[in-house]
Write an enzyme that holds these catalytic residues in place. Structure first.
Site, mmCIF file in Angstrom:
data_model
loop_
_atom_site.group_PDB
_atom_site.id
_atom_site.type_symbol
_atom_site.label_atom_id
_atom_site.label_comp_id
_atom_site.label_asym_id
_atom_site.label_seq_id
_atom_site.Cartn_x
_atom_site.Cartn_y
_atom_site.Cartn_z
ATOM 1 N N TYR A 76 14.159 6.940 38.379
ATOM 2 C CA TYR A 76 14.664 5.576 38.573
ATOM 3 C C TYR A 76 14.730 5.328 40.084
ATOM 4 O O TYR A 76 15.186 6.195 40.833
ATOM 5 C CB TYR A 76 16.064 5.452 37.944
ATOM 6 C CG TYR A 76 16.504 4.034 37.692
ATOM 7 C CD1 TYR A 76 15.892 3.266 36.707
ATOM 8 C CD2 TYR A 76 17.529 3.459 38.436
ATOM 9 C CE1 TYR A 76 16.292 1.961 36.467
ATOM 10 C CE2 TYR A 76 17.939 2.156 38.200
ATOM 11 C CZ TYR A 76 17.321 1.420 37.213
ATOM 12 O OH TYR A 76 17.720 0.114 36.982
ATOM 13 N N ASP A 220 8.644 -7.296 13.373
ATOM 14 C CA ASP A 220 8.876 -7.416 11.929
ATOM 15 C C ASP A 220 9.674 -6.190 11.458
ATOM 16 O O ASP A 220 9.582 -5.117 12.066
ATOM 17 C CB ASP A 220 7.520 -7.471 11.193
ATOM 18 C CG ASP A 220 7.676 -8.092 9.816
ATOM 19 O OD1 ASP A 220 8.815 -8.457 9.450
ATOM 20 O OD2 ASP A 220 6.663 -8.193 9.103
ATOM 21 N N VAL A 320 18.273 -6.558 38.444
ATOM 22 C CA VAL A 320 19.627 -7.024 38.773
ATOM 23 C C VAL A 320 20.205 -6.229 39.952
ATOM 24 O O VAL A 320 20.896 -6.786 40.812
ATOM 25 C CB VAL A 320 20.540 -6.989 37.512
ATOM 26 C CG1 VAL A 320 20.890 -5.585 37.075
ATOM 27 C CG2 VAL A 320 21.765 -7.842 37.700
HETATM 28 N N1 LIG Z 1 15.589 -5.165 35.234
HETATM 29 C C1 LIG Z 1 16.901 -5.231 35.052
HETATM 30 O O1 LIG Z 1 17.671 -5.637 35.919
HETATM 31 C C2 LIG Z 1 17.428 -4.777 33.729
HETATM 32 C C3 LIG Z 1 18.778 -4.962 33.402
HETATM 33 C C4 LIG Z 1 19.206 -4.598 32.116
HETATM 34 C C5 LIG Z 1 18.316 -4.032 31.220
HETATM 35 N N2 LIG Z 1 17.015 -3.822 31.620
HETATM 36 C C6 LIG Z 1 15.989 -3.270 30.712
HETATM 37 O O2 LIG Z 1 15.883 -4.159 29.630
HETATM 38 C C7 LIG Z 1 15.401 -3.456 28.505
HETATM 39 C C8 LIG Z 1 16.318 -3.756 27.325
HETATM 40 O O3 LIG Z 1 17.576 -3.176 27.603
HETATM 41 P P1 LIG Z 1 18.751 -3.234 26.510
HETATM 42 O O4 LIG Z 1 19.902 -2.410 26.982
HETATM 43 O O5 LIG Z 1 18.969 -4.657 26.164
HETATM 44 O O6 LIG Z 1 17.981 -2.481 25.309
HETATM 45 P P2 LIG Z 1 18.346 -2.241 23.780
HETATM 46 O O7 LIG Z 1 19.538 -3.039 23.376
HETATM 47 O O8 LIG Z 1 18.335 -0.776 23.580
HETATM 48 O O9 LIG Z 1 17.078 -2.897 23.038
HETATM 49 C C9 LIG Z 1 15.782 -2.386 23.138
HETATM 50 C C10 LIG Z 1 14.816 -3.465 22.660
HETATM 51 O O10 LIG Z 1 13.486 -3.048 22.887
HETATM 52 C C11 LIG Z 1 12.721 -3.274 21.689
HETATM 53 N N3 LIG Z 1 11.648 -2.285 21.670
HETATM 54 C C12 LIG Z 1 11.764 -0.958 21.782
HETATM 55 N N4 LIG Z 1 10.537 -0.375 21.750
HETATM 56 C C13 LIG Z 1 9.637 -1.385 21.613
HETATM 57 C C14 LIG Z 1 8.234 -1.436 21.496
HETATM 58 N N5 LIG Z 1 7.488 -0.337 21.536
HETATM 59 N N6 LIG Z 1 7.654 -2.657 21.345
HETATM 60 C C15 LIG Z 1 8.397 -3.772 21.288
HETATM 61 N N7 LIG Z 1 9.744 -3.778 21.400
HETATM 62 C C16 LIG Z 1 10.359 -2.600 21.556
HETATM 63 C C17 LIG Z 1 13.720 -3.090 20.569
HETATM 64 O O11 LIG Z 1 13.224 -3.736 19.447
HETATM 65 P P3 LIG Z 1 13.545 -3.234 17.958
HETATM 66 O O12 LIG Z 1 14.871 -3.824 17.612
HETATM 67 O O13 LIG Z 1 12.415 -3.794 17.176
HETATM 68 O O14 LIG Z 1 13.530 -1.728 18.000
HETATM 69 C C18 LIG Z 1 14.944 -3.774 21.167
HETATM 70 O O15 LIG Z 1 14.848 -5.167 21.011
HETATM 71 C C19 LIG Z 1 15.336 -1.986 28.906
HETATM 72 O O16 LIG Z 1 14.021 -1.711 29.324
HETATM 73 C C20 LIG Z 1 16.290 -1.929 30.094
HETATM 74 O O17 LIG Z 1 15.998 -0.848 30.971
HETATM 75 C C21 LIG Z 1 16.568 -4.196 32.832
#
Ligand SMILES: NC(=O)c1ccc[n+]([C@@H]2O[C@H](COP(=O)([O-])OP(=O)(O)OC[C@H]3O[C@@H](n4cnc5c(N)ncnc54)[C@H](OP(=O)(O)O)[C@@H]3O)[C@@H](O)[C@H]2O)c1
Length: 383
Positions: A76, A220, A320
């Site tokens: 990271y 789905d 963020v």
């Molecule tokens: N850049 C930033 O500042 C920032 C800040 C916060 C979070 N993030 C990132 O945002 C992302 C989501 O974080 P979160 O905590 O909200 O995650 P989370 O609640 O664990 O949710 C993960 C999501 O990813 C989907 N997913 C997983 N594998 C996938 C695939 N192969 N194809 C399509 N969809 C897939 C899941 O869908 P299903 O329900 O279908 O499994 C679920 O909707 C992570 O990558 C995290 O590191 C980034």
């Protein structure tokens, strides 16, 4: 990084015979898999000899986030410094970025914090996987504790889960929707993939609160109708599947939804990448913006050339940590809004499994939390 060295003493020190706080923290000296490199370090905090600006806090709860794991693995971009501040033999780094603490004691020059206040770290990489911390008041941002919310006449106070997870996902959703483009309330739309993610659920809710129309794309699944219903109740205007997102014909349906409100589909939020990112990018109108904040499919973002040339499409990243690193004013303003919505009962937090620290091996507890986080968000709580 921490102004704590003089007041933290190893347990073997003779000073320990005086009454001091016995603390534990989860540390690592080398990057690697958490199951291999994490260890529990015990130390004492001399809370009888605080400097005027110092504050002693106890942890109430800290979650296991994907970025915490990536930091330990060394993959990271933002990492805590390895330090001798904990009186370890080798320089060691503390784990955990998010969490909520309660103030136990303050130095005689501290006026902005008082005993009993709830606080979160003001910067990332503070190390929240620990029982206690000794810092200065500038290391922390105050949140209202439930008693304070009550005495301020608020409908409800923050829950432990809301306070411990306030600084990443809700801020990410709010800032992506407000910081870059102005969406016209009631008219304009945004589209997001990963609509079922924690960030996606916050984005749907923030969209509802700001009166933005939204389309959430989800994969789905056998319980598709139930999940659709849940997301619509949170605030998604429309919920579609990845198959819909990939289909050219479905584009017409989206155009007619957007036409009905008299606005434009201006913004796409991408946390998946691959074909899913192509699908949401294609749905945008002219001059659209796609913010990529995650890469859950581990596939690159794929954008057709024609979108750039003929629709003046912009693809940008969102992080963020970087956005707020040197902008405490924006962080405070955003936190204030999220707190207000929580206190008014207008925003729901993403649920997590709570596991209470039993006083034994703290590193083992977080290692188990990392394993269990594949089944859902884990929150370690402290008595
Ligand atoms: N850049 C930033 O500042 C920032 C800040 C916060 C979070 N993030 C990132 O945002 C992302 C989501 O974080 P979160 O905590 O909200 O995650 P989370 O609640 O664990 O949710 C993960 C999501 O990813 C989907 N997913 C997983 N594998 C996938 C695939 N192969 N194809 C399509 N969809 C897939 C899941 O869908 P299903 O329900 O279908 O499994 C679920 O909707 C992570 O990558 C995290 O590191 C980034």
């Amino acid at each position: 990084m921490f102004a704590i060295r003089r007041s933290i003493v190893p347990l073997t020190s003779s000073i320990f015979k005086r009454s001091m706080i016995t603390a534990q923290a989860v540390l690592y000296t080398e990057h690697g898999e958490p199951s291999d490199v994490l260890f529990t370090h015990k130390f004492s905090i001399d809370d009888d000899n605080l400097k005027s600006d110092q504050v002693v806090v106890k942890t109430l709860a800290s979650p296991v986030n994907p970025s915490d794991i990536n930091q330990i693995q060394g993959v990271y971009p933002s990492k805590p410094e390895k330090t001798l501040d904990f009186d370890t033999e080798k320089p060691a780094a503390p784990c955990g970025n998010e969490g909520v603490f309660q103030v136990l004691k303050v130095g005689n020059g501290v006026s902005d914090l008082a005993v009993g206040d709830w606080v979160i770290p003001s910067q990332v990489n503070y190390g929240t996987w620990r029982t206690h911390a000794l810092g200065t008041s500038s290391d922390f941002i105050k949140l209202p504790n439930p008693d304070q919310s009550k005495s301020n006449g608020k409908k409800q106070g923050l829950s432990i889960n809301q306070a411990a997870t306030i600084s990443v996902n809700p801020l990410t959703a709010y800032l992506m929707l407000t910081h870059y483009l102005k969406l016209a309330p009631g008219k304009d739309w945004f589209i997001q993939n990963g609509g079922n993610s924690a960030v996606g659920k916050y984005a749907s809710q923030v969209g509802r609160l700001l009166n933005f129309n939204s389309i959430s794309v989800i994969r789905d699944r056998p319980d598709l109708d139930e999940v659709k219903k849940e997301l619509e109740q949170l605030g998604a205007t429309q919920v579609i599947t990845e198959e819909d997102n990939a289909s050219k014909e479905f584009g017409g349906q989206i155009k007619s939804w957007v036409k009905e409100t008299g606005g434009e589909l201006k913004l796409a939020l991408n946390c998946v990448g691959g074909k899913s990112s192509t699908g949401i990018a294609r749905k945008l109108g002219n001059n659209g913006l796609m913010l990529t904040y995650g890469g859950m499919s581990k596939q690159p973002v794929i954008i057709p050339t024609s979108l750039h040339i003929f629709k003046n499409f912009t693809s940008a990243g969102f992080w963020v940590t970087e956005l707020l690193k040197n902008n405490q004013e924006l962080k405070s303003k955003t936190l204030k809004q999220i707190i207000e919505w929580y206190e008014n009962g207008e925003l729901k937090d993403a649920p997590s499994t709570h596991v209470e620290f039993d006083g034994n091996d703290l590193a083992k507890l977080y290692q188990q939390g990392i394993t269990d986080s594949k089944k859902g968000k884990q929150l370690i709580t402290y008595k």
